[in-house]
Design a protein around this motif. Sequence first.
Motif, mmCIF file in Angstrom:
data_model
loop_
_atom_site.group_PDB
_atom_site.id
_atom_site.type_symbol
_atom_site.label_atom_id
_atom_site.label_comp_id
_atom_site.label_asym_id
_atom_site.label_seq_id
_atom_site.Cartn_x
_atom_site.Cartn_y
_atom_site.Cartn_z
ATOM 1 N N VAL A 334 -0.147 -0.950 -7.002
ATOM 2 C CA VAL A 334 -1.075 -0.699 -5.895
ATOM 3 C C VAL A 334 -0.402 0.099 -4.788
ATOM 4 N N LYS A 335 0.865 -0.174 -4.539
ATOM 5 C CA LYS A 335 1.608 0.600 -3.544
ATOM 6 C C LYS A 335 1.569 2.083 -3.891
ATOM 7 N N GLY A 336 1.793 2.395 -5.160
ATOM 8 C CA GLY A 336 1.760 3.788 -5.585
ATOM 9 C C GLY A 336 0.390 4.408 -5.418
ATOM 10 N N GLY A 337 -0.668 3.620 -5.660
ATOM 11 C CA GLY A 337 -2.019 4.131 -5.488
ATOM 12 C C GLY A 337 -2.322 4.488 -4.044
ATOM 13 N N ILE A 338 -1.919 3.604 -3.115
ATOM 14 C CA ILE A 338 -2.115 3.886 -1.698
ATOM 15 C C ILE A 338 -1.312 5.111 -1.282
ATOM 16 N N GLU A 339 -0.079 5.197 -1.756
ATOM 17 C CA GLU A 339 0.777 6.329 -1.375
ATOM 18 C C GLU A 339 0.229 7.649 -1.915
ATOM 19 N N LEU A 340 -0.332 7.637 -3.115
ATOM 20 C CA LEU A 340 -0.926 8.864 -3.647
ATOM 21 C C LEU A 340 -2.124 9.277 -2.805
ATOM 22 N N ALA A 341 -2.973 8.312 -2.443
ATOM 23 C CA ALA A 341 -4.127 8.641 -1.605
ATOM 24 C C ALA A 341 -3.681 9.243 -0.278
ATOM 25 N N LYS A 343 -0.873 10.910 0.196
ATOM 26 C CA LYS A 343 -0.349 12.245 -0.126
ATOM 27 C C LYS A 343 -1.485 13.257 -0.283
ATOM 28 N N LEU A 344 -2.606 12.804 -0.808
ATOM 29 C CA LEU A 344 -3.749 13.685 -1.029
ATOM 30 C C LEU A 344 -4.598 13.862 0.225
ATOM 31 N N GLY A 345 -4.196 13.236 1.329
ATOM 32 C CA GLY A 345 -4.922 13.383 2.574
ATOM 33 C C GLY A 345 -6.185 12.557 2.669
ATOM 34 N N LEU A 346 -6.308 11.519 1.841
ATOM 35 C CA LEU A 346 -7.509 10.685 1.847
ATOM 36 C C LEU A 346 -7.474 9.610 2.921
ATOM 37 N N GLU A 347 -6.338 9.443 3.573
ATOM 38 C CA GLU A 347 -6.183 8.483 4.666
ATOM 39 C C GLU A 347 -6.764 7.120 4.289
#
Length: 402
Positions: A334-341, A343-347
Amino acid sequence: MDESGAATRLHSIFGRPGSGPLSGIVVADFSRVLAGPYCTMLLADMGATVIKVESPQGDDTRGWIPPVRDDEATFYLSVNRNKHSIVLDLNDAADLEVAHELSARADILVENFKPGGLERFLLDYDSVIARNPEVIYASITGFGTGAGAGLPGYDLLVQAVSGMMSLTGGQDTEPYRAGLAMFDVITGLHAAMGILGALHHKDLTGSGQLVELNLLSSALSGMVNQSAAYVTGGVIPTRMGNEHPSLYPYEPMPTGDGMLIIAAGNNPQFTRLCMALDIAETATDVRFSSPQQRNANRGALREILQHELARRSAAEWFELLSELGLPCAPIQDVKGGIELAEKLGLEPVVLAGTGDRRIPTVRHPVKFSQTPVTYDLAPPQLNESSALVRSWLATREEQLVD
């Protein structure tokens, strides 16, 4: 008092900015745990004034720990921002009178008591509609109000009886539940959708109505192609682990370092995948020339793909294949999922609340170009808005005079 004046009074008492698409709407939230609270949080994010009615013990999820943040259950914090909490003991005559008044003033009432559980308090649909003909009354149960009325409505039970668990796990493993209460969430989404539909109807006709939902019906709808396999095709789906019954490749695969989801849903995608892996000839192999052939020969194709994927790490393949527009994804926590979001600017993370009490929460999933959602209220502490709610209810006589 006209509608704009009533909305202004509402905002002045409860202190919300009133910019969301549901600004001016009042929700009496008699729900607890997950399906109902998730629904009402979505409505609250969109500007509705949600008054969360709790027993003296509070919502069950306040005690569902660990994990915690500053001694508060993260489960509770996840679905209760932007709400006002008032404790009402429905067995107390004075508190019950407040509950009746709230049901008479609300535009929407949401509850997930056992079927018939609110009748003795005169808070069931027939009683509420009699005092508030325009109310939208959303009722959430586990298995409906008929023959299933006596069955306890727990998400895990619905995952079991709906057939979902029979689809989750490997061919040689026991059935598994999903890693979250997915049918509570789906039912909460369905409830929000139903309420919005009823609001539109109310705008056209001026009449309220009963909106009924149950977890089992939401589960069967939410299982889409799997439930349709039986209803439409007479086929009972079975567990296939991470494989897809109709598509291949469409599963996690090992790489030189880590697992990578590969998804090629059509011939052009499969051809580009083969070219990216430097096995262009595989795309024209008669065994793999169509989705049907790839399904029939998935064992042989899996061996070829895994051999090539071993040349790079999952992270490297993700970057390379994504640049080529090929669907793929590394398996992350889940940490990786939040970090990817991020990175993609989804805040993905927003702070709910103001001042000293600001709680990190997950962003509302919908963006509105003209009526943005707001996060001005942290998940309420038990009974913290009692005085505000009672003050607002006390304005009823004054509003009638106006």
